[in-house]
Design a protein around this motif. Structure first.
Motif, PDB file in Angstrom:
ATOM      1  N   THR A  16      -4.205 -11.556   0.382  1.00 52.05           N
ATOM      2  CA  THR A  16      -3.235 -12.358  -0.678  1.00 52.05           C
ATOM      3  C   THR A  16      -2.535 -11.672  -1.402  1.00 52.05           C
ATOM      4  O   THR A  16      -2.725 -10.436  -1.362  1.00 52.05           O
ATOM      5  CB  THR A  16      -4.079 -13.581  -1.381  1.00 52.05           C
ATOM      6  N   ALA A  17      -1.174 -12.220  -1.710  1.00 53.90           N
ATOM      7  CA  ALA A  17      -0.551 -11.335  -2.507  1.00 53.90           C
ATOM      8  C   ALA A  17      -1.033 -10.768  -3.769  1.00 53.90           C
ATOM      9  O   ALA A  17      -0.858  -9.720  -4.284  1.00 53.90           O
ATOM     10  CB  ALA A  17       0.757 -12.243  -2.999  1.00 53.90           C
TER      11      ALA A  17
ATOM     12  N   ALA B 109      -4.598   0.216   6.865  1.00 48.12           N
ATOM     13  CA  ALA B 109      -4.159  -0.999   7.241  1.00 48.12           C
ATOM     14  C   ALA B 109      -3.204  -1.631   6.624  1.00 48.12           C
ATOM     15  O   ALA B 109      -2.050  -2.370   7.108  1.00 48.12           O
ATOM     16  CB  ALA B 109      -5.282  -2.013   7.522  1.00 48.12           C
ATOM     17  N   ILE B 110      -3.205  -1.738   5.132  1.00 45.56           N
ATOM     18  CA  ILE B 110      -2.181  -2.450   4.264  1.00 45.56           C
ATOM     19  C   ILE B 110      -0.877  -1.651   4.411  1.00 45.56           C
ATOM     20  O   ILE B 110       0.364  -2.293   4.401  1.00 45.56           O
ATOM     21  CB  ILE B 110      -2.553  -2.567   2.885  1.00 45.56           C
ATOM     22  N   LEU B 111      -0.889  -0.313   4.535  1.00 44.34           N
ATOM     23  CA  LEU B 111       0.367   0.263   4.632  1.00 44.34           C
ATOM     24  C   LEU B 111       0.980   0.225   5.911  1.00 44.34           C
ATOM     25  O   LEU B 111       2.355   0.113   5.949  1.00 44.34           O
ATOM     26  CB  LEU B 111       0.121   1.904   4.450  1.00 44.34           C
ATOM     27  N   THR B 112       0.359   0.088   6.929  1.00 43.30           N
ATOM     28  CA  THR B 112       0.883  -0.242   8.330  1.00 43.30           C
ATOM     29  C   THR B 112       1.578  -1.636   8.245  1.00 43.30           C
ATOM     30  O   THR B 112       2.588  -1.862   8.888  1.00 43.30           O
ATOM     31  CB  THR B 112      -0.210  -0.306   9.571  1.00 43.30           C
ATOM     32  N   ALA B 113       0.752  -2.524   7.715  1.00 45.80           N
ATOM     33  CA  ALA B 113       1.575  -3.914   7.616  1.00 45.80           C
ATOM     34  C   ALA B 113       2.781  -3.958   6.710  1.00 45.80           C
ATOM     35  O   ALA B 113       3.578  -4.474   6.994  1.00 45.80           O
ATOM     36  CB  ALA B 113       0.604  -4.980   6.900  1.00 45.80           C
ATOM     37  N   ALA B 114       2.599  -2.826   5.632  1.00 46.04           N
ATOM     38  CA  ALA B 114       3.739  -2.978   4.963  1.00 46.04           C
ATOM     39  C   ALA B 114       5.040  -2.316   5.681  1.00 46.04           C
ATOM     40  O   ALA B 114       6.116  -2.760   5.434  1.00 46.04           O
ATOM     41  CB  ALA B 114       3.519  -2.114   3.537  1.00 46.04           C
ATOM     42  N   ALA B 115       4.671  -1.293   6.261  1.00 43.86           N
ATOM     43  CA  ALA B 115       5.926  -0.619   7.112  1.00 43.86           C
ATOM     44  C   ALA B 115       6.247  -1.599   8.217  1.00 43.86           C
ATOM     45  O   ALA B 115       7.775  -1.958   8.244  1.00 43.86           O
ATOM     46  CB  ALA B 115       5.376   0.555   7.817  1.00 43.86           C
ATOM     47  N   GLU B 116       5.669  -2.685   8.718  1.00 38.78           N
ATOM     48  CA  GLU B 116       6.147  -3.479   9.738  1.00 38.78           C
ATOM     49  C   GLU B 116       7.043  -4.501   8.720  1.00 38.78           C
ATOM     50  O   GLU B 116       8.104  -5.003   9.421  1.00 38.78           O
ATOM     51  CB  GLU B 116       4.926  -4.300  10.327  1.00 38.78           C
ATOM     52  N   ALA B 117       6.521  -4.930   7.801  1.00 39.88           N
ATOM     53  CA  ALA B 117       7.110  -6.344   6.921  1.00 39.88           C
ATOM     54  C   ALA B 117       8.550  -5.583   6.505  1.00 39.88           C
ATOM     55  O   ALA B 117       9.520  -6.406   6.540  1.00 39.88           O
ATOM     56  CB  ALA B 117       6.294  -6.591   5.778  1.00 39.88           C
TER      57      ALA B 117
ATOM     58  N   THR C 249       8.533  -9.252   0.601  1.00 40.30           N
ATOM     59  CA  THR C 249       7.497  -9.730  -0.538  1.00 40.30           C
ATOM     60  C   THR C 249       5.956  -9.515  -0.275  1.00 40.30           C
ATOM     61  O   THR C 249       5.559  -9.053   0.858  1.00 40.30           O
ATOM     62  CB  THR C 249       7.364 -11.298  -0.895  1.00 40.30           C
ATOM     63  N   LEU C 250       5.205  -9.416  -1.219  1.00 38.67           N
ATOM     64  CA  LEU C 250       3.941  -9.297  -1.115  1.00 38.67           C
ATOM     65  C   LEU C 250       3.035 -10.105  -0.249  1.00 38.67           C
ATOM     66  O   LEU C 250       2.279  -9.867   0.381  1.00 38.67           O
ATOM     67  CB  LEU C 250       3.075  -8.881  -2.561  1.00 38.67           C
TER      68      LEU C 250
ATOM     69  N   ARG D 288      -4.788  -4.527  -6.006  1.00 38.01           N
ATOM     70  CA  ARG D 288      -5.019  -3.052  -5.255  1.00 38.01           C
ATOM     71  C   ARG D 288      -3.880  -2.200  -5.679  1.00 38.01           C
ATOM     72  O   ARG D 288      -4.093  -1.058  -6.133  1.00 38.01           O
ATOM     73  CB  ARG D 288      -4.854  -3.346  -3.873  1.00 38.01           C
ATOM     74  N   PHE D 289      -2.640  -2.449  -5.856  1.00 33.85           N
ATOM     75  CA  PHE D 289      -1.478  -1.307  -6.095  1.00 33.85           C
ATOM     76  C   PHE D 289      -0.868  -1.536  -7.319  1.00 33.85           C
ATOM     77  O   PHE D 289       0.038  -0.569  -7.726  1.00 33.85           O
ATOM     78  CB  PHE D 289      -0.475  -1.708  -4.596  1.00 33.85           C
ATOM     79  N   GLY D 290      -0.759  -2.664  -8.035  1.00 31.09           N
ATOM     80  CA  GLY D 290      -0.264  -3.015  -9.377  1.00 31.09           C
ATOM     81  C   GLY D 290       1.114  -3.510  -9.211  1.00 31.09           C
ATOM     82  O   GLY D 290       1.358  -4.313 -10.085  1.00 31.09           O
ATOM     83  N   SER D 291       1.928  -3.331  -8.124  1.00 35.92           N
ATOM     84  CA  SER D 291       3.346  -3.814  -8.090  1.00 35.92           C
ATOM     85  C   SER D 291       3.706  -3.847  -6.544  1.00 35.92           C
ATOM     86  O   SER D 291       3.295  -2.914  -5.905  1.00 35.92           O
ATOM     87  CB  SER D 291       4.414  -3.452  -8.964  1.00 35.92           C
ATOM     88  N   LYS D 292       4.751  -4.369  -6.095  1.00 34.58           N
ATOM     89  CA  LYS D 292       5.498  -4.179  -4.952  1.00 34.58           C
ATOM     90  C   LYS D 292       6.101  -2.815  -4.906  1.00 34.58           C
ATOM     91  O   LYS D 292       5.752  -2.071  -3.672  1.00 34.58           O
ATOM     92  CB  LYS D 292       6.504  -5.254  -4.682  1.00 34.58           C
ATOM     93  N   ASP D 293       6.719  -2.342  -5.975  1.00 33.92           N
ATOM     94  CA  ASP D 293       7.278  -0.946  -6.034  1.00 33.92           C
ATOM     95  C   ASP D 293       6.075   0.083  -5.693  1.00 33.92           C
ATOM     96  O   ASP D 293       6.356   1.143  -5.274  1.00 33.92           O
ATOM     97  CB  ASP D 293       7.985  -0.540  -7.233  1.00 33.92           C
ATOM     98  N   ARG D 294       5.011  -0.123  -6.552  1.00 33.58           N
ATOM     99  CA  ARG D 294       4.066   0.905  -6.266  1.00 33.58           C
ATOM    100  C   ARG D 294       3.347   0.884  -4.732  1.00 33.58           C
ATOM    101  O   ARG D 294       3.181   1.835  -4.261  1.00 33.58           O
ATOM    102  CB  ARG D 294       2.688   0.506  -7.406  1.00 33.58           C
ATOM    103  N   LEU D 295       3.411  -0.303  -4.299  1.00 31.68           N
ATOM    104  CA  LEU D 295       2.916  -0.396  -2.852  1.00 31.68           C
ATOM    105  C   LEU D 295       4.020   0.279  -1.822  1.00 31.68           C
ATOM    106  O   LEU D 295       3.255   1.220  -1.050  1.00 31.68           O
ATOM    107  CB  LEU D 295       2.703  -1.640  -2.424  1.00 31.68           C
ATOM    108  N   LEU D 296       5.186   0.266  -2.015  1.00 31.81           N
ATOM    109  CA  LEU D 296       6.140   0.733  -1.175  1.00 31.81           C
ATOM    110  C   LEU D 296       6.283   2.574  -1.749  1.00 31.81           C
ATOM    111  O   LEU D 296       6.150   3.162  -0.760  1.00 31.81           O
ATOM    112  CB  LEU D 296       7.455   0.262  -1.769  1.00 31.81           C
ATOM    113  N   LEU D 297       5.719   2.799  -2.589  1.00 31.66           N
ATOM    114  CA  LEU D 297       5.719   4.257  -3.279  1.00 31.66           C
ATOM    115  C   LEU D 297       4.719   4.728  -2.277  1.00 31.66           C
ATOM    116  O   LEU D 297       4.748   5.913  -1.754  1.00 31.66           O
ATOM    117  CB  LEU D 297       5.489   4.599  -4.625  1.00 31.66           C
ATOM    118  N   ALA D 298       3.495   4.137  -2.334  1.00 27.62           N
ATOM    119  CA  ALA D 298       2.352   4.510  -1.549  1.00 27.62           C
ATOM    120  C   ALA D 298       2.732   4.651  -0.065  1.00 27.62           C
ATOM    121  O   ALA D 298       2.222   5.674   0.705  1.00 27.62           O
ATOM    122  CB  ALA D 298       1.182   3.555  -1.501  1.00 27.62           C
ATOM    123  N   LEU D 299       3.855   3.795   0.630  1.00 22.97           N
ATOM    124  CA  LEU D 299       4.036   3.646   1.818  1.00 22.97           C
ATOM    125  C   LEU D 299       4.779   5.148   1.906  1.00 22.97           C
ATOM    126  O   LEU D 299       4.698   5.945   3.007  1.00 22.97           O
ATOM    127  CB  LEU D 299       4.860   2.638   2.112  1.00 22.97           C
TER     128      LEU D 299
END
Length: 211
Positions: A40-41, A11-19, A29-30, A47-58
């Protein structure tokens, strides 16, 4: 005892793709992602450590999910038609030029940041392997000529999909990204067909519109 996660990574990755589609990878932004995911940010940071790590997960998620989505066309009665429908549906997720520019910005990051480069190579290889599997299924079903449905055909379909999106984004083309992609995919796959296109339509009648 650790607290249960109320929002899944999917669900987070879906939200990240949309954002990212709305703001672009550099400016998202987170907090924007969290607003869409209901977190929350700070929770995303834990959960992911940083915005870059979240984008890498995406990026990693896409490298797994997209080839699997394409490969599912093997099970259709007309695998090539189903593959084209799937690619057209993917292109239909791009709703306007701004979103396309933001997707392109993500691709540029994929190509320039070392960690993302490896994921991008895996993504491209996975897509072409999936297309190859579908072409083999299409040959077995008699939809395409097996002698023409090799690696070069898979590469050409992949290139036509990406190239059509790029040329649509450059402007000067009528219709939506999905319509532009469909025209190019029909053109590049026409020589693969086992029988001549049916008359009465623009070349091959092609698959149904995406659901």
């Amino acid at each position: 005892m650790a607290r249960p996660r109320t929002v899944s990574d999917a669900a987070i990755l879906t939200a990240a793709a949309e954002a990212v589609a709305q703001a672009g990878p550099a400016h998202v932004t987170l907090a924007q992602i969290g607003d869409r995911a209901g977190l929350t940010a700070a929770a995303l940071l834990r959960r992911f450590g940083s915005k870059d790590r979240l984008l890498l997960a995406l990026a990693r998620d896409a490298a797994e999910a997209v080839p699997a989505r394409l490969a599912a066309a093997q099970a259709a009665d007309r695998p090539l038609a189903a593959l084209i429908d799937t690619l057209v549906a993917m292109a239909g997720a791009v709703r306007n030029a701004t979103e396309f520019a933001n997707h392109l910005a993500f691709l540029l990051m994929d190509l320039s940041v070392p960690e993302f480069q490896q994921v991008t190579r895996e993504y491209a290889a996975g897509v072409e392997n999936a297309v190859g599997l579908v072409l083999r299924a299409a040959a077995a079903a008699g939809e395409v000529d097996g002698d023409r449905a090799g690696r070069e055909a898979a590469e050409a379909i992949h290139a036509a999909y990406n190239g059509a999106l790029i040329t649509w984004g450059m402007g000067g083309h009528d219709g939506s990204p999905a319509e532009h992609v469909r025209r190019h995919l029909l053109r590049v796959t026409r020589p693969l067909l086992s029988s001549p296109p049916r008359t009465g339509g623009p070349g091959w009648s092609g698959p149904a519109r995406p659901r």
